[in-house]
Design a protein around this motif. Structure first.
Motif, short mmCIF file in Angstrom:
data_model
loop_
_atom_site.label_atom_id
_atom_site.label_comp_id
_atom_site.label_asym_id
_atom_site.label_seq_id
_atom_site.Cartn_x
_atom_site.Cartn_y
_atom_site.Cartn_z
N UNK A 191 -47.33 -17.41 0.44
CA UNK A 191 -48.19 -17.06 -0.69
C UNK A 191 -47.32 -16.99 -1.94
N UNK A 192 -47.64 -17.79 -2.97
CA UNK A 192 -46.81 -17.77 -4.18
C UNK A 192 -46.97 -16.50 -4.99
N UNK A 193 -45.94 -16.22 -5.77
CA UNK A 193 -45.97 -15.11 -6.73
C UNK A 193 -46.78 -15.57 -7.94
N UNK A 194 -47.86 -14.87 -8.23
CA UNK A 194 -48.71 -15.20 -9.38
C UNK A 194 -49.18 -13.92 -10.03
N UNK A 195 -48.61 -13.53 -11.15
CA UNK A 195 -47.59 -14.23 -11.93
C UNK A 195 -46.20 -14.03 -11.32
N UNK A 196 -45.24 -14.74 -11.84
CA UNK A 196 -43.85 -14.56 -11.40
C UNK A 196 -43.36 -13.20 -11.90
N UNK A 197 -42.67 -12.48 -11.05
CA UNK A 197 -42.14 -11.15 -11.40
C UNK A 197 -40.94 -11.26 -12.33
N UNK A 198 -40.63 -10.16 -12.98
CA UNK A 198 -39.41 -10.05 -13.78
C UNK A 198 -38.23 -10.15 -12.81
N UNK A 199 -37.42 -11.17 -12.98
CA UNK A 199 -36.30 -11.40 -12.06
C UNK A 199 -34.94 -11.23 -12.73
N UNK A 200 -34.90 -10.51 -13.86
CA UNK A 200 -33.61 -10.32 -14.53
C UNK A 200 -32.60 -9.68 -13.58
N UNK A 201 -31.40 -10.27 -13.48
CA UNK A 201 -30.39 -9.72 -12.58
C UNK A 201 -29.79 -8.42 -13.13
#
Length: 139
Positions: free
Chosen positions: A60-70
């Motif tokens: 299942x895709x991420x919708x919306x894409x999450x905040x992925x800041x490292x």
């Protein structure tokens, strides 16, 4: 403690640059846990939505894409009851499926299994840290 089948899991995580890990849900104690159960992906690598943070890896895709800041702490909540699954990252709903078996009938969805934390497995040698882990059984 027995692993609950139905639960709310809440935690904070921080992924270093190139971090790639996740959370295994309802997985078997034998075999790849992302195959025998589900994996909620955690990463900041450049990936398609079906492999992005908050997605159900390869399903299942991420919708919306999450905040992925490292290198930032993020908050993740998962509610899994019966065939209903909700994944939120930093208060944003990423996956909301009221009935997995109806929406995705070709996939076998496990009804029970163990939970697991996957620290990191990317070639970039990033790391995933977890804190404030809370598990509430809904069984």
């Amino acid at each position: 403690m027995n692993t609950p089948s139905d639960f709310i899991l809440s935690l904070d995580y921080r992924a270093a640059t190139g971090g790639n890990g996740g959370l295994f849900l309802r997985s078997s104690t034998t075999g790849p846990p992302w195959v025998t159960g589900l994996e909620v992906q955690i990463t900041n690598e450049d990936r398609l939505p079906i492999h992005s943070t908050g997605s159900i890896y390869n399903r299942i895709p991420a919708e919306p894409t999450a905040d992925e800041r490292p290198n930032n702490w993020h908050h993740l909540e998962i509610a899994y009851k019966g065939d209903s699954l909700l994944v939120c990252v930093d208060g944003v709903t990423i996956v909301s499926e009221p009935d997995l078996t109806t929406t995705y009938p070709a996939i076998t969805w496990p009804s029970d299994g163990v939970l697991g934390l996957q620290n990191e497995h990317s070639a970039a040698n990033g790391s995933i840290e977890f804190r404030n882990i809370r598990l509430l059984s809904l069984d």
